[in-house]
Write a protein that holds these residues in place. Structure first.
Motif, PDB file in Angstrom:
ATOM      1  N   ARG A  31      -8.286 -32.667  16.712  1.00  0.00           N
ATOM      2  CA  ARG A  31      -7.972 -31.843  16.151  1.00  0.00           C
ATOM      3  C   ARG A  31      -6.595 -31.524  17.190  1.00  0.00           C
ATOM      4  O   ARG A  31      -6.421 -30.356  18.047  1.00  0.00           O
ATOM      5  N   VAL A  32      -5.220 -31.622  16.280  1.00  0.00           N
ATOM      6  CA  VAL A  32      -4.227 -31.658  17.407  1.00  0.00           C
ATOM      7  C   VAL A  32      -3.069 -31.535  16.493  1.00  0.00           C
ATOM      8  O   VAL A  32      -3.021 -32.560  15.395  1.00  0.00           O
ATOM      9  N   TYR A  80      -0.156 -43.215  17.193  1.00  0.00           N
ATOM     10  CA  TYR A  80       1.109 -42.661  17.439  1.00  0.00           C
ATOM     11  C   TYR A  80       1.314 -41.541  16.087  1.00  0.00           C
ATOM     12  O   TYR A  80      -0.017 -41.170  15.425  1.00  0.00           O
ATOM     13  N   ILE A  81       1.528 -39.809  17.010  1.00  0.00           N
ATOM     14  CA  ILE A  81       0.871 -39.469  16.111  1.00  0.00           C
ATOM     15  C   ILE A  81       1.884 -38.548  15.590  1.00  0.00           C
ATOM     16  O   ILE A  81       3.231 -38.326  16.475  1.00  0.00           O
ATOM     17  N   PHE A  82       2.243 -38.335  14.410  1.00  0.00           N
ATOM     18  CA  PHE A  82       3.555 -37.648  13.979  1.00  0.00           C
ATOM     19  C   PHE A  82       3.063 -36.367  13.131  1.00  0.00           C
ATOM     20  O   PHE A  82       2.411 -35.785  12.062  1.00  0.00           O
ATOM     21  N   ASN A  83       3.282 -34.929  13.759  1.00  0.00           N
ATOM     22  CA  ASN A  83       3.166 -34.310  14.138  1.00  0.00           C
ATOM     23  C   ASN A  83       3.715 -32.601  13.374  1.00  0.00           C
ATOM     24  O   ASN A  83       5.564 -33.066  13.579  1.00  0.00           O
ATOM     25  N   THR A 141      -5.221 -34.172  26.695  1.00  0.00           N
ATOM     26  CA  THR A 141      -6.248 -32.188  26.042  1.00  0.00           C
ATOM     27  C   THR A 141      -3.876 -31.880  25.546  1.00  0.00           C
ATOM     28  O   THR A 141      -3.395 -32.165  25.797  1.00  0.00           O
ATOM     29  N   GLY A 142      -4.443 -31.460  23.802  1.00  0.00           N
ATOM     30  CA  GLY A 142      -2.549 -32.034  23.115  1.00  0.00           C
ATOM     31  C   GLY A 142      -2.829 -32.978  22.846  1.00  0.00           C
ATOM     32  O   GLY A 142      -3.161 -34.114  23.233  1.00  0.00           O
ATOM     33  N   MET A 143      -0.938 -33.227  23.335  1.00  0.00           N
ATOM     34  CA  MET A 143      -0.414 -34.780  23.564  1.00  0.00           C
ATOM     35  C   MET A 143       0.386 -34.776  24.875  1.00  0.00           C
ATOM     36  O   MET A 143       0.253 -35.623  25.015  1.00  0.00           O
ATOM     37  N   ASP A 174      -8.219 -42.639  25.077  1.00  0.00           N
ATOM     38  CA  ASP A 174      -7.149 -42.400  25.561  1.00  0.00           C
ATOM     39  C   ASP A 174      -6.015 -41.004  24.099  1.00  0.00           C
ATOM     40  O   ASP A 174      -6.366 -39.572  25.278  1.00  0.00           O
ATOM     41  N   PHE A 175      -6.384 -40.484  23.219  1.00  0.00           N
ATOM     42  CA  PHE A 175      -5.802 -39.847  22.258  1.00  0.00           C
ATOM     43  C   PHE A 175      -6.855 -39.030  22.529  1.00  0.00           C
ATOM     44  O   PHE A 175      -6.751 -37.362  22.652  1.00  0.00           O
ATOM     45  N   THR A 176      -8.150 -39.242  21.833  1.00  0.00           N
ATOM     46  CA  THR A 176      -9.606 -37.834  22.553  1.00  0.00           C
ATOM     47  C   THR A 176      -9.032 -37.664  23.669  1.00  0.00           C
ATOM     48  O   THR A 176      -9.816 -36.575  23.587  1.00  0.00           O
TER      49      THR A 176
END
Ligand SMILES: *[C@@H]1O[C@H](CO)[C@@H](O)[C@H](O)[C@H]1NC(C)=O
Ligand SMILES: *[C@@H]1O[C@H](CO)[C@@H](O)[C@H](O)[C@H]1NC(C)=O
Length: 400
Positions: free
Chosen positions: A155-156, A175-178, A199-201, A194-196
């Motif tokens: 959850r980010v 790729y994350i588009f928040n 911590t945060g981004m 790596d993403f999981t």
């Protein structure tokens, strides 16, 4: 005396022979009659068969004529007929946007548009007929049969957003588009792991785009980020992630756009990649009850073809495309279970009737984006800030 006896003997012999001949003759006559009977029966049967065959032939000629007429009607309709008239949800003719808009206006003027007849949901349709014209992608025949598994990864970020891998070529990066508004920095991670683990981004590489994005309709395809620029016009930006330049941009050629999914009102254009390339899912005021689909050239951003679909905007939260078939996912305002409830196949091989009703496992809220990755047959979902992967089970189209 001897002579008399001989005569008598001969006479009786002749008599006997005569009687025998008579019996033989009778027998032969009976046989002949039986054979004659049989022959006449055969004759009758042959005549009957011949008549039946003639009638059957006439029926076939009639059917073939009708078929020819149908084909002709279809040809005429494909050349610019209406996809919305009557109860023929199966006929969906590709048209260019200008024509689409003009026709929709004309229909509105003439009062031909009955919104309720345009809304055709997955179940409860019975008169849909499959029209097999040209199959645009003969090699791509997969369709969803169910959701095999799900994985909640992290959850980010905020309630709404989008995440994806490159959908056009194999790469481990994500790729994350928040967020859906006022954001211009996406985050690139070297892998899902790596993403999981981040911590945060913190482990992500920020990539600042030249303009902020609007909605959740972005995609990453062959090393480019395709996204809709936030603002008055719906400009699609193609951004080269390798050297950080705008490779191309184009104003999406549809007028008076409205949010494509009623439950995700930030998204006006949803760019989706499948096995065949790039698609844009959108809606316009002219036809605001239903979702439209366009094929987009990933090189030039040109819109190659557009389709009216029978899929309603109302209750829709997201959609994705697999092998030229659009799957629209519906939910309720009080988020409950998401489900694929309208299917539109540009190749006309799948109708909503023969597509399975696919339910997503109940999660946190609503999906603000569902991005299909054709290389992995996974759907990358953003559900109330959670990043979720859905693994799809597929089957072949026409294998009903
Ligand atoms: C994600 O976006 C939301 C707003 O939508 C913002 O409040 C939040 O700080 C962002 N999170 C990160 C990790 O950037
Ligand atoms: C970026 O890369 C593309 C090819 O991938 C090339 O055509 C373009 O000129 C490059 N731009 C810059 C500024 O290096």
């Amino acid at each position: 005396m001897r002579g008399l006896l001989l005569l008598l003997f001969l006479a009786s012999l002749l008599f006997l022979a005569g009687a025998q001949t008579q019996a033989l003759m009778d027998y032969l006559e009976r046989r002949l009659l039986a054979i004659e009977d049989r022959i006449s029966t055969w004759h009758e049967q042959t005549n009957r068969y011949a008549t039946e065959l003639r009638e059957f032939k006439q029926q076939m000629v009639g059917l073939l004529e009708n078929l020819d007429k149908d084909r002709e009607t279809l040809r005429v309709e494909l050349g610019g007929g209406s996809a919305w008239d009557g109860g023929d949800a199966g006929r969906r003719a590709p048209r260019d946007v200008g024509q689409l808009v003009a026709e929709s206006r004309r229909k509105e003027r003439t009062g031909q548009v009955r919104p309720s007849s345009r809304v055709r949901r997955l179940r409860g349709r019975n008169t849909d007929h499959i029209v097999t014209c040209s199959v645009p992608f003969p090699d791509c025949r997969d369709m969803i049969s169910s959701i095999k598994a799900m994985k909640i990864l992290k959850r980010v970020g905020g309630a709404k957003g989008m995440w994806t891998k490159d959908t056009g070529r194999s790469s481990a990066k994500v790729y994350i588009f928040n967020g859906t508004s006022g954001e211009d920095t996406l985050y690139e991670f070297s892998s899902v792991r790596d993403f999981t683990a981040s911590t945060g981004m913190s482990r992500g590489k920020p990539v600042q785009l030249p303009f902020p994005w609007g909605g959740t309709g972005h995609t990453i395809y062959n090393g480019y980020a395709y996204y809709v620029r936030e603002g008055a016009e719906f400009q699609v930006i193609k951004y080269d992630l390798q050297n950080g330049t705008v490779a191309d941009s184009a104003v999406f050629p549809a007028r008076d756009q409205v949010p494509v999914y009623a439950l995700t009102p930030e998204t006006y254009i949803d760019l989706a990649a499948d096995e065949e390339g790039l698609w844009a899912i959108y809606a316009t005021r002219e036809n605001e009850n239903a979702i439209c689909l366009a094929k987009v050239d990933p090189e030039t951003l040109d819109v190659e073809q557009t389709w009216d679909t029978p899929c309603p905007r109302e209750g829709a939260e997201a959609a994705f495309v697999i092998c030229g078939t659009m799957y629209v996912v519906y939910n309720t305002r009080q988020a409950s279970r998401s489900r694929v409830q309208c299917v539109f196949d540009v190749g006309e091989m799948v109708t909503s009737d023969d597509a399975p009703l696919v339910y997503f496992p109940k999660r946190y809220g609503a999906h603000s984006s569902l991005k299909y990755n054709p290389l992995e047959q996974l759907v990358y979902a953003w559900d109330d800030g959670y990043q979720i992967l859905y693994k799809l089970a597929m089957k072949k189209k026409l294998e009903v």
